[in-house]
Design a protein around this motif. Structure first.
Motif, PDB file in Angstrom:
ATOM      1  N   LEU A  81       7.004  32.098 -61.005  1.00 29.59           N
ATOM      2  CA  LEU A  81       8.202  32.789 -61.328  1.00 29.59           C
ATOM      3  C   LEU A  81       9.090  32.407 -60.000  1.00 29.59           C
ATOM      4  O   LEU A  81      10.235  31.868 -60.275  1.00 29.59           O
ATOM      5  CB  LEU A  81       8.173  34.038 -61.547  1.00 29.59           C
ATOM      6  CG  LEU A  81       7.280  34.625 -62.683  1.00 29.59           C
ATOM      7  CD1 LEU A  81       7.314  36.030 -62.743  1.00 29.59           C
ATOM      8  CD2 LEU A  81       8.031  33.944 -64.147  1.00 29.59           C
ATOM      9  N   LEU A  82       8.684  32.395 -58.680  1.00 30.81           N
ATOM     10  CA  LEU A  82       9.330  32.069 -57.603  1.00 30.81           C
ATOM     11  C   LEU A  82       9.987  30.553 -57.806  1.00 30.81           C
ATOM     12  O   LEU A  82      11.121  30.264 -57.205  1.00 30.81           O
ATOM     13  CB  LEU A  82       8.695  32.421 -56.508  1.00 30.81           C
ATOM     14  CG  LEU A  82       8.646  33.662 -55.835  1.00 30.81           C
ATOM     15  CD1 LEU A  82       7.538  33.774 -54.727  1.00 30.81           C
ATOM     16  CD2 LEU A  82       9.869  34.444 -55.788  1.00 30.81           C
ATOM     17  N   ASP A  83       9.287  29.664 -58.291  1.00 30.73           N
ATOM     18  CA  ASP A  83       9.659  28.113 -58.501  1.00 30.73           C
ATOM     19  C   ASP A  83      11.092  28.086 -59.166  1.00 30.73           C
ATOM     20  O   ASP A  83      11.908  27.324 -58.848  1.00 30.73           O
ATOM     21  CB  ASP A  83       8.732  27.369 -59.023  1.00 30.73           C
ATOM     22  CG  ASP A  83       7.616  27.022 -58.006  1.00 30.73           C
ATOM     23  OD1 ASP A  83       8.028  27.025 -56.855  1.00 30.73           O
ATOM     24  OD2 ASP A  83       6.508  26.534 -58.601  1.00 30.73           O
ATOM     25  N   VAL A 130       6.498  21.999 -57.602  1.00 33.08           N
ATOM     26  CA  VAL A 130       6.462  22.544 -58.593  1.00 33.08           C
ATOM     27  C   VAL A 130       5.343  21.965 -59.617  1.00 33.08           C
ATOM     28  O   VAL A 130       4.594  22.606 -60.356  1.00 33.08           O
ATOM     29  CB  VAL A 130       7.695  22.637 -59.341  1.00 33.08           C
ATOM     30  CG1 VAL A 130       7.461  23.041 -60.859  1.00 33.08           C
ATOM     31  CG2 VAL A 130       8.668  23.607 -58.650  1.00 33.08           C
ATOM     32  N   ALA A 131       5.339  20.657 -59.714  1.00 32.80           N
ATOM     33  CA  ALA A 131       4.429  19.789 -60.588  1.00 32.80           C
ATOM     34  C   ALA A 131       3.132  20.050 -59.904  1.00 32.80           C
ATOM     35  O   ALA A 131       2.003  20.227 -60.725  1.00 32.80           O
ATOM     36  CB  ALA A 131       4.705  18.449 -60.164  1.00 32.80           C
ATOM     37  N   ALA A 132       2.781  20.228 -58.704  1.00 30.90           N
ATOM     38  CA  ALA A 132       1.281  20.313 -58.248  1.00 30.90           C
ATOM     39  C   ALA A 132       0.945  21.604 -58.607  1.00 30.90           C
ATOM     40  O   ALA A 132      -0.139  22.017 -58.965  1.00 30.90           O
ATOM     41  CB  ALA A 132       1.394  20.002 -56.790  1.00 30.90           C
ATOM     42  N   ARG A 133       1.923  22.833 -58.448  1.00 33.67           N
ATOM     43  CA  ARG A 133       1.531  24.313 -58.726  1.00 33.67           C
ATOM     44  C   ARG A 133       1.231  24.382 -60.130  1.00 33.67           C
ATOM     45  O   ARG A 133       0.523  25.113 -60.886  1.00 33.67           O
ATOM     46  CB  ARG A 133       2.668  25.051 -58.312  1.00 33.67           C
ATOM     47  CG  ARG A 133       1.946  26.498 -58.343  1.00 33.67           C
ATOM     48  CD  ARG A 133       3.152  27.566 -57.772  1.00 33.67           C
ATOM     49  NE  ARG A 133       4.278  26.882 -56.988  1.00 33.67           N
ATOM     50  CZ  ARG A 133       4.272  26.769 -55.692  1.00 33.67           C
ATOM     51  NH1 ARG A 133       3.124  27.185 -55.120  1.00 33.67           N
ATOM     52  NH2 ARG A 133       5.098  25.969 -55.014  1.00 33.67           N
ATOM     53  N   GLY A 134       1.952  23.528 -61.041  1.00 29.95           N
ATOM     54  CA  GLY A 134       1.820  23.902 -62.570  1.00 29.95           C
ATOM     55  C   GLY A 134       0.382  23.096 -62.869  1.00 29.95           C
ATOM     56  O   GLY A 134      -0.304  23.708 -63.944  1.00 29.95           O
ATOM     57  N   VAL A 135       0.104  21.929 -62.202  1.00 26.60           N
ATOM     58  CA  VAL A 135      -1.293  21.514 -62.586  1.00 26.60           C
ATOM     59  C   VAL A 135      -2.359  22.439 -62.134  1.00 26.60           C
ATOM     60  O   VAL A 135      -3.645  22.806 -62.978  1.00 26.60           O
ATOM     61  CB  VAL A 135      -1.633  20.313 -61.803  1.00 26.60           C
ATOM     62  CG1 VAL A 135      -2.882  19.534 -62.069  1.00 26.60           C
ATOM     63  CG2 VAL A 135      -0.742  19.137 -62.462  1.00 26.60           C
ATOM     64  N   THR A 137      -2.090  25.736 -61.898  1.00 25.44           N
ATOM     65  CA  THR A 137      -2.089  26.798 -62.539  1.00 25.44           C
ATOM     66  C   THR A 137      -2.764  26.508 -64.030  1.00 25.44           C
ATOM     67  O   THR A 137      -3.664  27.539 -64.567  1.00 25.44           O
ATOM     68  CB  THR A 137      -0.593  27.486 -62.861  1.00 25.44           C
ATOM     69  OG1 THR A 137      -0.051  27.616 -61.795  1.00 25.44           O
ATOM     70  CG2 THR A 137      -0.891  28.500 -63.848  1.00 25.44           C
ATOM     71  N   ALA A 138      -2.559  25.335 -64.293  1.00 31.28           N
ATOM     72  CA  ALA A 138      -3.187  24.947 -65.756  1.00 31.28           C
ATOM     73  C   ALA A 138      -4.776  24.879 -65.623  1.00 31.28           C
ATOM     74  O   ALA A 138      -5.433  25.101 -66.552  1.00 31.28           O
ATOM     75  CB  ALA A 138      -2.450  23.828 -66.061  1.00 31.28           C
ATOM     76  N   THR A 139      -5.171  24.286 -64.455  1.00 29.76           N
ATOM     77  CA  THR A 139      -6.705  23.871 -64.293  1.00 29.76           C
ATOM     78  C   THR A 139      -7.397  25.170 -63.766  1.00 29.76           C
ATOM     79  O   THR A 139      -8.750  25.174 -63.981  1.00 29.76           O
ATOM     80  CB  THR A 139      -6.745  22.564 -63.466  1.00 29.76           C
ATOM     81  OG1 THR A 139      -6.255  23.043 -62.309  1.00 29.76           O
ATOM     82  CG2 THR A 139      -6.137  21.496 -64.423  1.00 29.76           C
ATOM     83  N   SER A 140      -6.921  25.988 -63.100  1.00 28.58           N
ATOM     84  CA  SER A 140      -7.560  26.959 -62.654  1.00 28.58           C
ATOM     85  C   SER A 140      -7.166  28.310 -62.715  1.00 28.58           C
ATOM     86  O   SER A 140      -7.401  29.241 -62.286  1.00 28.58           O
ATOM     87  CB  SER A 140      -7.462  26.872 -60.802  1.00 28.58           C
ATOM     88  OG  SER A 140      -6.344  27.205 -60.404  1.00 28.58           O
ATOM     89  N   GLY A 141      -6.035  28.443 -63.667  1.00 31.55           N
ATOM     90  CA  GLY A 141      -5.624  29.847 -64.026  1.00 31.55           C
ATOM     91  C   GLY A 141      -4.756  30.393 -62.667  1.00 31.55           C
ATOM     92  O   GLY A 141      -4.462  31.730 -62.829  1.00 31.55           O
ATOM     93  N   GLY A 142      -4.273  29.381 -61.919  1.00 34.24           N
ATOM     94  CA  GLY A 142      -3.544  30.069 -60.699  1.00 34.24           C
ATOM     95  C   GLY A 142      -4.209  30.424 -59.458  1.00 34.24           C
ATOM     96  O   GLY A 142      -3.841  30.732 -58.509  1.00 34.24           O
ATOM     97  N   LEU A 143      -5.916  30.311 -59.563  1.00 29.29           N
ATOM     98  CA  LEU A 143      -6.722  30.756 -58.453  1.00 29.29           C
ATOM     99  C   LEU A 143      -6.531  29.419 -57.308  1.00 29.29           C
ATOM    100  O   LEU A 143      -6.471  30.215 -56.091  1.00 29.29           O
ATOM    101  CB  LEU A 143      -8.094  30.861 -58.924  1.00 29.29           C
ATOM    102  CG  LEU A 143      -8.241  31.973 -59.910  1.00 29.29           C
ATOM    103  CD1 LEU A 143      -9.846  31.939 -60.391  1.00 29.29           C
ATOM    104  CD2 LEU A 143      -7.872  33.402 -59.418  1.00 29.29           C
ATOM    105  N   GLY A 144      -6.342  28.457 -57.740  1.00 27.27           N
ATOM    106  CA  GLY A 144      -6.224  27.256 -56.781  1.00 27.27           C
ATOM    107  C   GLY A 144      -4.808  27.309 -56.144  1.00 27.27           C
ATOM    108  O   GLY A 144      -4.703  26.593 -55.295  1.00 27.27           O
ATOM    109  N   ASN A 145      -3.875  28.218 -56.504  1.00 25.96           N
ATOM    110  CA  ASN A 145      -2.352  28.107 -55.977  1.00 25.96           C
ATOM    111  C   ASN A 145      -2.367  28.870 -54.459  1.00 25.96           C
ATOM    112  O   ASN A 145      -1.449  28.323 -53.891  1.00 25.96           O
ATOM    113  CB  ASN A 145      -1.507  28.740 -56.954  1.00 25.96           C
ATOM    114  CG  ASN A 145      -1.358  28.178 -58.239  1.00 25.96           C
ATOM    115  OD1 ASN A 145      -2.078  27.482 -58.545  1.00 25.96           O
ATOM    116  ND2 ASN A 145      -0.480  28.692 -58.919  1.00 25.96           N
ATOM    117  N   PHE A 146      -3.468  29.358 -54.252  1.00 27.60           N
ATOM    118  CA  PHE A 146      -3.523  29.897 -52.893  1.00 27.60           C
ATOM    119  C   PHE A 146      -3.632  28.873 -51.774  1.00 27.60           C
ATOM    120  O   PHE A 146      -2.997  28.861 -50.577  1.00 27.60           O
ATOM    121  CB  PHE A 146      -4.825  30.795 -52.801  1.00 27.60           C
ATOM    122  CG  PHE A 146      -4.976  31.373 -51.513  1.00 27.60           C
ATOM    123  CD1 PHE A 146      -4.517  32.494 -50.974  1.00 27.60           C
ATOM    124  CD2 PHE A 146      -5.867  30.553 -50.185  1.00 27.60           C
ATOM    125  CE1 PHE A 146      -4.791  33.048 -49.758  1.00 27.60           C
ATOM    126  CE2 PHE A 146      -5.918  31.056 -49.266  1.00 27.60           C
ATOM    127  CZ  PHE A 146      -5.536  32.302 -48.756  1.00 27.60           C
TER     128      PHE A 146
END
Length: 203
Positions: A81-83, A130-135, A137-146
């Motif tokens: 959302l911040l993006d 944004v593109a990297a975070r989207g990938v 989020t899609a592959t790790s359900g957001g857990l990898g965003n850390f």
């Protein structure tokens, strides 16, 4: 000799501005805070109409905003959302950063140049994150965003430090990196559009 030194100083400030703008694509407020502190300490010289960026109230507000921005990106889904807010903020921040370091010129030319160099630099980096975070989020359900949030925050700080210490060398490196990032983002968008099925013609 004086003119040559002045030209080098202008080039150094401009490349520092481009590097700080690119860092704004990672975290909007960290490079703005660094710019204000650098101007306050005499490392960089702001244009006359941008002296407010080094004032105590602005530095305090931007410092608090930098802390909140950095922390909020560690909250899953909130980061996505911040993006939505960070993208236009990064474009604006990059534009202001470069404009504040440009020599005095006609306002329309100054802001157009700043938008292209500063806003463009921030926009390219922001689009890539944004593109990297989207990938992620899609592959790790957001857990990898850390991990992505950590890389972005650390990368922004490192970019700010190098922009101030070795502005010309690092600025040239940033420009090369921005061109590579732009090519990567465009290729990704083209591949995505090629995979999307074309709309069916009306019956």
């Amino acid at each position: 000799m004086i003119d040559a030194l002045s030209d080098i100083g202008t080039l150094s400030a401009l490349l520092a501005g481009i590097s700080l703008s690119a860092a704004a694509g990672l975290r909007v407020f960290i490079p703005i805070l660094a710019l204000g502190l650098a101007a306050r300490s005499g490392v960089l010289e702001l244009g006359a109409q941008f002296q407010w960026m080094a004032s105590d109230p602005v530095l305090l507000v931007v410092g608090v905003a930098a802390l909140f921005e950095t922390g909020a990106y560690y909250i899953p889904w909130v980061d996505n959302l911040l993006d939505l807010l960070a993208t236009p903020a990064a474009l604006g921040g990059g534009t202001v950063i470069v404009s504040s370091l440009l020599p005095e010129m006609e306002p329309a030319a100054q802001w157009t140049t700043a938008a292209l160099l500063g806003g463009g630099s921030a926009g390219i980096v922001q689009a890539a994150t944004v593109a990297a975070r989207g990938v992620s989020t899609a592959t790790s359900g957001g857990l990898g965003n850390f991990l992505i949030a950590s890389v972005e925050a650390i990368g922004s700080v490192i970019a700010v430090i190098l922009a101030l210490l070795i502005p010309i060398a690092f600025g040239l490196l940033v420009i090369v990196g921005l061109i590579a990032l732009l090519v990567w983002v465009l290729r990704r968008l083209l591949r995505r559009s090629a995979r999307e099925p074309s709309a069916a013609p009306p019956g």
